[in-house]
Motif scaffolding. Structure first.
Motif, mmCIF file in Angstrom:
data_model
loop_
_atom_site.group_PDB
_atom_site.id
_atom_site.type_symbol
_atom_site.label_atom_id
_atom_site.label_comp_id
_atom_site.label_asym_id
_atom_site.label_seq_id
_atom_site.Cartn_x
_atom_site.Cartn_y
_atom_site.Cartn_z
ATOM 1 N N TYR A 163 0.830 -1.196 0.000
ATOM 2 C CA TYR A 163 0.000 0.000 0.000
ATOM 3 C C TYR A 163 0.868 1.251 0.000
ATOM 4 N N ASP A 164 0.238 2.347 -0.337
ATOM 5 C CA ASP A 164 0.919 3.631 -0.298
ATOM 6 C C ASP A 164 1.232 3.995 1.151
ATOM 7 N N LEU A 168 2.827 11.736 7.962
ATOM 8 C CA LEU A 168 2.000 12.896 8.278
ATOM 9 C C LEU A 168 2.819 13.816 9.168
ATOM 10 N N SER A 169 3.012 15.029 8.738
ATOM 11 C CA SER A 169 3.819 15.972 9.497
ATOM 12 C C SER A 169 3.093 17.307 9.577
ATOM 13 N N ASP A 170 3.192 17.930 10.733
ATOM 14 C CA ASP A 170 2.639 19.270 10.889
ATOM 15 C C ASP A 170 3.719 20.339 10.750
ATOM 16 N N GLY A 171 4.873 19.961 10.212
ATOM 17 C CA GLY A 171 5.983 20.879 10.043
ATOM 18 C C GLY A 171 6.991 20.821 11.158
ATOM 19 N N ALA A 172 6.614 20.216 12.305
ATOM 20 C CA ALA A 172 7.532 20.134 13.446
ATOM 21 C C ALA A 172 7.765 18.698 13.896
ATOM 22 N N ARG A 173 6.769 17.827 13.706
ATOM 23 C CA ARG A 173 6.883 16.444 14.178
ATOM 24 C C ARG A 173 6.618 15.488 13.032
ATOM 25 N N GLU A 174 7.126 14.261 13.229
ATOM 26 C CA GLU A 174 6.933 13.195 12.241
ATOM 27 C C GLU A 174 6.458 11.931 12.951
ATOM 28 N N ASP A 175 5.450 12.089 13.800
ATOM 29 C CA ASP A 175 5.017 10.996 14.672
ATOM 30 C C ASP A 175 4.048 10.041 14.012
ATOM 31 N N PHE A 176 3.485 10.397 12.853
ATOM 32 C CA PHE A 176 2.400 9.611 12.293
ATOM 33 C C PHE A 176 2.752 9.155 10.879
ATOM 34 N N VAL A 177 2.283 7.948 10.563
ATOM 35 C CA VAL A 177 2.449 7.365 9.229
ATOM 36 C C VAL A 177 1.123 6.743 8.830
ATOM 37 N N VAL A 178 0.717 6.984 7.579
ATOM 38 C CA VAL A 178 -0.470 6.339 7.017
ATOM 39 C C VAL A 178 0.002 5.253 6.072
ATOM 40 N N SER A 179 -0.493 4.026 6.310
ATOM 41 C CA SER A 179 -0.154 2.882 5.464
ATOM 42 C C SER A 179 -1.452 2.248 4.990
ATOM 43 N N GLY A 180 -1.788 2.492 3.730
ATOM 44 C CA GLY A 180 -3.057 1.982 3.223
ATOM 45 C C GLY A 180 -4.207 2.675 3.920
ATOM 46 N N ARG A 181 -4.963 1.921 4.767
ATOM 47 C CA ARG A 181 -6.094 2.474 5.515
ATOM 48 C C ARG A 181 -5.762 2.641 6.990
ATOM 49 N N ASP A 182 -4.520 2.345 7.385
ATOM 50 C CA ASP A 182 -4.157 2.307 8.796
ATOM 51 C C ASP A 182 -3.292 3.511 9.156
ATOM 52 N N LEU A 183 -3.516 4.009 10.385
ATOM 53 C CA LEU A 183 -2.738 5.116 10.913
ATOM 54 C C LEU A 183 -1.846 4.589 12.029
ATOM 55 N N TRP A 184 -0.558 4.923 11.963
ATOM 56 C CA TRP A 184 0.434 4.476 12.949
ATOM 57 C C TRP A 184 1.004 5.701 13.662
ATOM 58 N N ARG A 185 1.353 5.501 14.945
ATOM 59 C CA ARG A 185 1.991 6.563 15.717
ATOM 60 C C ARG A 185 3.255 6.031 16.365
ATOM 61 N N HIS A 186 4.302 6.880 16.366
ATOM 62 C CA HIS A 186 5.564 6.467 16.957
ATOM 63 C C HIS A 186 5.494 6.658 18.467
ATOM 64 N N GLN A 187 5.677 5.551 19.192
ATOM 65 C CA GLN A 187 5.654 5.528 20.635
ATOM 66 C C GLN A 187 7.045 5.135 21.139
ATOM 67 N N PRO A 188 7.311 5.287 22.431
ATOM 68 C CA PRO A 188 8.626 4.873 22.953
ATOM 69 C C PRO A 188 8.952 3.414 22.656
ATOM 70 N N GLU A 189 7.922 2.568 22.605
ATOM 71 C CA GLU A 189 8.176 1.154 22.317
ATOM 72 C C GLU A 189 8.203 0.853 20.832
ATOM 73 N N GLY A 190 7.981 1.858 20.010
ATOM 74 C CA GLY A 190 8.036 1.658 18.568
ATOM 75 C C GLY A 190 6.757 2.151 17.905
ATOM 76 N N TRP A 191 6.617 1.810 16.614
ATOM 77 C CA TRP A 191 5.438 2.221 15.852
ATOM 78 C C TRP A 191 4.235 1.375 16.265
ATOM 79 N N THR A 192 3.131 2.036 16.601
ATOM 80 C CA THR A 192 1.931 1.377 17.119
ATOM 81 C C THR A 192 0.728 1.843 16.323
ATOM 82 N N PRO A 193 -0.176 0.906 15.908
ATOM 83 C CA PRO A 193 -1.380 1.337 15.179
ATOM 84 C C PRO A 193 -2.317 2.124 16.095
#
Length: 693
Positions: A163-164, A168-193
């Protein structure tokens, strides 16, 4: 010529009249303006402020002096292909991926350079000053180091490369990634849906993060979620139907915090106050099919990509609220006016029809009109600019009319209020009401007199009914007393009969048996033989004793009841035929075993009493006995073709009264249907349960 909406109307030589939608508010850039392809998929500015557009046929930059787009030149023989997105690094240089090649243009220049070819990368995405790309190996951070492309894998295979994948960035952070239909967030333990409280991943085909709030557009609509770590709590959900069935193709925020949702039906804009408006071809967009291309400039202008070109909304013209309506015509009955009447409208002209319009000719045809008569009434919808309200009631009225959006989320336009007064009919005038009041008082006086006369008549009827009922109760009480006396005498007679039977039959047999046994004992004591006692004689006497006892028991309670109600009724019918030589037809439902034994005994006695009356009084040639289900209960019917009688005539016997008493104990009802010369039918209806009392 300009209209009230600011649109420019141009008259041509033999080619009709043309309307320039959004003149002075929006600019359109298409293939005629130098774009390599109609569909603009992304738009960005490099570090020097130059505008770039990614299309289905390569990338072009905007030549401000010539006010044209010019396609970028690449030092390669490969033809330009589909470019999905653009990204700008910290140095302000522009990056994109074209057919697996990573291409970079330094800020302020217009010549591209192939950084790496055949990389397996497919799309690029913008980080917070960094550049990301995705391809067959998933998501990667790419950068230029010592003239070579450095690639760093992100997420350790967490994102599905089929998938594509985009950051997702607001110009200051890069905490989120969209993969297909799923949204992921970077947490201390790693990337979490990102999931809800139940653990279900949110549907985020298109997503945007703004102030700890996730806006996620999925297949069913737009969801708004509050974030706590990687847990999303839904604050609001707007189904696709709220947007006229349009699905989100892009989600962006401008510098003022407004949300821009691109769809295939234009752009829906949500203000910071929560109101929605719509931008489409009617209000200045070059085409309704919107792509993910979006850019909010510092001057407040907005760039929007579509499938047919690029629209630039000039500063201060980013919203298109619904217009105010104006009254074109107001018709009461046959009287037409352009303004609400100052004088009251006569009752005969109370039918109302209005026609509304807008200051702009083009908008009036595409609006949904909403109206209501009175502030407390619900809004109604008219698909036409002509509203027929029909006949109105008398009194003061305020008609409110406004323009409604074609979708339910769009805020309505300003309300136009039309106040007027409708006179009452002549029969509702002050004089008519006074005459009506006098007439009502006269009718009231007459009705009182008639009511009193009617009450006296009813009182006489009631007294007569009470006297008749009292006499009937007295007769019933007397009948019950006679029935009690009859039952007491019958009981004494039955006891006397049983005593006589016991004395005459059973006593004599026992006395004879005792004498024979005594004679045998005397002979034995005298030395004689005990065998002189005849066993056959003794057995005969014992058999007669047994027969006598069984006869008495059968008379008191037929033994056939021990085999169930069906067997007892069969025995009763057979006994009736045996004693009277009259045929008796029998029909019994096989499910009678569900009737409790106490109820079965009473049913049997009623049937027995009915057949006894047939034998004694009916002079019939045949009889019938039937017990069958009737709905949730049972129906017992005993009939004959005898001489019949009048059921209302006074009778000296107590058979029917006894049967009615047994029917009452059963909780049922008993009817005697008979006419002189037409036979008789006794019908008992009851429900299988317990005996009353």
């Amino acid at each position: 010529m300009f209209d009230a909406e600011g649109s420019l109307w141009l008259g041509t030589n033999a080619r009709g009249v043309h309307r320039w939608v959004g003149y002075g508010r929006a600019e359109h850039w298409t293939g005629a303006s130098g774009l390599p392809a109609p569909a603009v998929l992304d738009v960005a500015r490099d570090g020097k402020g130059r505008l770039w557009a990614a299309t289905a046929n390569g990338v072009a930059w905007f030549d401000a002096a010539a006010r044209r787009f010019r396609k970028v030149k690449l030092p390669t023989t490969r033809p330009s292909g589909l470019v999905h997105r653009l990204a700008v690094d910290q140095a302000g240089d522009l990056w994109w991926v074209d057919a697996g090649q990573v291409i970079r243009v330094k800020a302020g220049e217009d010549q591209g350079r192939v950084v790496a070819g055949d990389t397996g990368l497919q799309t690029i995405s913008q980080g917070a000053g960094r550049v990301y790309a995705s391809g067959s190996d998933g998501l990667e951070l790419i950068e230029l180091s010592e003239g070579r492309l450095r690639r760093h894998k992100i997420g350790a295979g967490r994102f599905d490369p089929r998938y594509d994948i985009r950051v997702l960035s607001d110009g200051a952070r890069e905490d989120f990634v969209v993969s297909g239909r799923d949204l992921w967030r970077h947490q201390p333990e790693g990337w979490t849906p990102v999931a809800d409280a139940q653990g279900d991943w949110i549907d985020a085909l298109q997503a945007m993060v703004l102030d700890h709030t996730v806006w996620a557009g999925g297949t069913s609509g737009l969801g708004i979620h509050a974030l706590s770590g990687a847990t999303a709590r839904q604050l609001q959900f707007l189904p696709k139907s709220a947007f006229g069935g349009a699905a989100a193709a892009s989600l962006h925020a401008d510098l003022d915090g407004r949300l821009w949702m691109g769809t295939d039906q234009g752009v829906f804009i949500r203000s910071t106050g929560g109101d929605w408006s719509r931008l489409d071809r009617r209000t200045g967009l070059v085409w309704n099919d919107v792509t993910p291309a979006f850019l909010a400039d510092a001057d407040g202008s907005i760039w929007i990509g579509t499938g047919a070109g690029l629209t630039h909304l000039l500063p201060g013209n980013t919203q298109a609220p619904l217009p105010a309506l104006r009254l074109e015509d107001m018709v009461f009955g046959s009287t037409s006016t352009r303004v609400p009447p100052l004088e009251p409208v006569p009752w005969r002209d109370r039918t109302l029809r209005i026609a509304v319009g807008t200051a702009g000719f083009s908008r009036a045809r595409s609006l949904r009109i909403e109206y209501r008569l009175g502030a407390e009434s619900p809004w109604r919808t008219s698909q036409s600019a002509v509203i027929d309200l029909g006949a109105l009631e008398s009194g003061e009225h305020t008609l409110e009319v406004r323009a409604g959006g074609l979708t339910s989320v769009e805020a309505p336009g300003p309300v136009m209020r039309l106040a007027f007064d409708v006179l009452p009919p002549w029969w509702n005038s002050r004089e008519a009401r006074a005459a009506a009041a006098v007439s009502l008082m006269l009718l009231w006086w007459l009705s009182i007199r008639w009511s009193r006369r009617r009450d006296r008549e009813r009182q006489r009827q009631l007294e007569a009914a009470v006297a008749e009922r009292t006499a009937a109760l007295a007769d019933s009480e007397a009948a019950l007393l006679r029935l009690g006396e009859y039952n007491a005498h019958a009981l004494e007679e039955e006891r006397l009969r049983v005593s006589r039977e016991l004395h005459d039959e059973l006593g004599q047999q026992l006395a004879a048996l005792k004498m024979e046994v005594s004679v045998a004992k005397m002979r034995q004591n005298a030395g004689g033989s005990a065998h002189s006692l005849d066993p056959d004689l003794l057995l005969g006497r014992v058999d007669r004793l047994v027969s006598t006892v069984r006869g008495l028991v059968s008379q008191l309670r037929p033994s056939a009841l021990d085999g169930g109600l069906e067997a007892a009724l069969q025995w009763l019918a057979a006994e009736f035929t045996s004693n009277t030589a009259l045929p008796c037809s029998l029909q019994v439902d096989p499910d009678t075993r569900e009737i409790p034994l106490p109820m079965a005994t009473m049913v049997f006695r009623i049937a027995q009493e009915s057949l006894t009356n047939v034998r004694r009084h009916a002079q019939a040639s045949r009889a019938s006995l039937r017990l069958a289900r009737e709905g949730a209960g049972w129906l017992l019917s005993i009939g004959d073709d005898g001489i019949g009688f009048d059921p209302l005539a006074r009778r000296d016997g107590f058979g029917v009264l006894g049967m009615q008493e047994r029917a009452r104990l059963l909780g049922g009802s008993l009817q005697v249907q008979s006419e002189p010369g037409m036979g008789t039918r006794v019908v008992l209806g009851f429900a299988a349960g317990t005996v009353v009392g």
